[in-house]
Enzyme design. Structure first.
Site, mmCIF file in Angstrom:
data_model
loop_
_atom_site.group_PDB
_atom_site.id
_atom_site.type_symbol
_atom_site.label_atom_id
_atom_site.label_comp_id
_atom_site.label_asym_id
_atom_site.label_seq_id
_atom_site.Cartn_x
_atom_site.Cartn_y
_atom_site.Cartn_z
ATOM 1 N N LYS A 184 6.085 -13.003 -14.498
ATOM 2 C CA LYS A 184 7.529 -13.239 -14.690
ATOM 3 C C LYS A 184 8.250 -11.909 -14.862
ATOM 4 O O LYS A 184 9.334 -11.695 -14.295
ATOM 5 C CB LYS A 184 7.756 -14.163 -15.900
ATOM 6 N N ASP A 243 14.434 -22.509 -18.475
ATOM 7 C CA ASP A 243 13.364 -23.432 -18.090
ATOM 8 C C ASP A 243 13.905 -24.819 -17.747
ATOM 9 O O ASP A 243 13.185 -25.637 -17.175
ATOM 10 C CB ASP A 243 12.375 -23.592 -19.261
ATOM 11 N N GLN A 293 7.060 -19.154 -23.690
ATOM 12 C CA GLN A 293 5.937 -19.523 -22.844
ATOM 13 C C GLN A 293 5.114 -20.625 -23.516
ATOM 14 O O GLN A 293 4.751 -20.519 -24.689
ATOM 15 C CB GLN A 293 5.060 -18.280 -22.567
HETATM 16 N N1 GUN Z 1 3.746 -22.721 -19.113
HETATM 17 C C1 GUN Z 1 3.338 -23.112 -17.877
HETATM 18 N N2 GUN Z 1 4.402 -23.274 -17.054
HETATM 19 C C2 GUN Z 1 5.502 -22.969 -17.782
HETATM 20 C C3 GUN Z 1 6.903 -22.940 -17.485
HETATM 21 O O1 GUN Z 1 7.367 -23.240 -16.371
HETATM 22 N N3 GUN Z 1 7.717 -22.568 -18.510
HETATM 23 C C4 GUN Z 1 7.241 -22.260 -19.751
HETATM 24 N N4 GUN Z 1 8.118 -21.917 -20.689
HETATM 25 N N5 GUN Z 1 5.951 -22.286 -20.060
HETATM 26 C C5 GUN Z 1 5.086 -22.630 -19.070
#
Ligand code: GUN
Length: 279
Positions: free
Chosen positions: A52, A119, A96
């Site tokens: 990311k 998100d 996350q």
């Molecule tokens: N963990 C796995 N996929 C995601 C996601 O798309 N967003 C977040 N915040 N955590 C994740």
């Protein structure tokens, strides 16, 4: 059979976001910024967060990363989220997942203001999607829609089956498909006659989190199959679809890795830029 190239679609999305970021910087005189909070030592989460951050660099956005100890308290993580919420230079906040078990995920996510919820997990953002007036759409299902668009096949009127009903993927996925005029069925662990339902799917989305769960006998000839699964078996990445056997039956199929994964990050970058534009 065509393999849907997630890396290629993702690159083209990032190229577009990069141009829009440049325009934003020229117009507003500041750089959009994503803050990511990572609690604990889960190796997969560390990899996702690293990607990311790299994605932000790629499109010319700023990022802040908070790597916190696995023993962090709710109060400690809440303080970080609250401080980022009131920081005008931060456009998006991402916690996350999964968080360590002792933390209150629902409470902590509720502290992220809707306008910084890149998100798309907040009740308001999910509600707006349900009403077909979306604001921020969850990155993974949003990325799946982009992959479907890349096939050139119109979703309208198709039988779409989603396996999985999570708030983060299955439910928003079903709403996006419904908003695109597909006829949508959501299957889950209590579904009876799963095979009968999936065998009727023109579009099959596997988001159940079980390695190689979708087998050849569950798939209609000529179906589009999108594999959202990211599982590790003997240290190797594999999806929810038995790719080797299913692929020959499909018109289009997304691989793991190189399918949905890269799209999730591209849509996150897009959502962050949109969040920067909201003010
Ligand atoms: N963990 C796995 N996929 C995601 C996601 O798309 N967003 C977040 N915040 N955590 C994740």
């Amino acid at each position: 059979m065509q393999i849907i190239n997630g890396k290629e679609v993702s690159k083209s999305t990032r190229d577009k976001v990069k141009v829009m970021v440049n325009d934003f910087v020229a117009d507003k005189g500041r750089v959009p910024c994503l803050a990511v909070i990572l609690v604990g030592e889960d190796p997969a989460s560390h990899t996702y967060v690293k990607n990311k951050i790299l994605g932000c660099e790629e499109v010319g956005m700023k990022s802040l990363t908070f790597r916190e100890s696995k023993d962090s308290t709710d109060e400690h993580v809440a303080e970080i989220i609250k401080s980022l919420s009131s920081d005008e230079t931060v456009d998006g906040i991402l916690v996350q997942l999964p968080l360590p078990k002792h933390l209150d995920e629902r409470y902590l996510l509720s502290l992220i203001p809707d306008c910084k919820d890149v998100d798309g997990f907040s009740p308001n953002n999910l509600g707006l999607l349900a009403m077909n007036t979306p604001r921020t759409v969850s990155c993974t299902p949003y990325g799946v829609m982009e992959l479907l668009a890349s096939t050139g096949v119109d979703v309208a009127g198709k039988n779409a089956v989603v396996i999985g009903r999570s708030n983060t993927v299955g439910k928003p996925m079903a709403m996006l498909l419904l908003n695109a005029n597909a006829t949508v069925t959501v299957c889950h662990s209590k579904t009876v006659n799963l095979k009968e339902i999936t065998s009727n799917a023109d579009i099959l989305i596997a988001a159940i989190g079980i390695p190689n769960f979708v087998t050849e006998d569950m798939v209609k000839e000529g179906a589009i199959v999108i594999d959202v699964g990211i599982n590790r078996v003997d240290g190797k990445l594999c999806g929810d679809v038995d790719f080797a056997n299913v692929s020959s039956k499909c018109s289009h199929i997304s691989p793991v890795p190189g399918g949905v994964g890269p799209m999730t990050i591209s849509m996150l970058l897009y959502n962050t830029l949109m969040a920067a534009k909201y003010e």
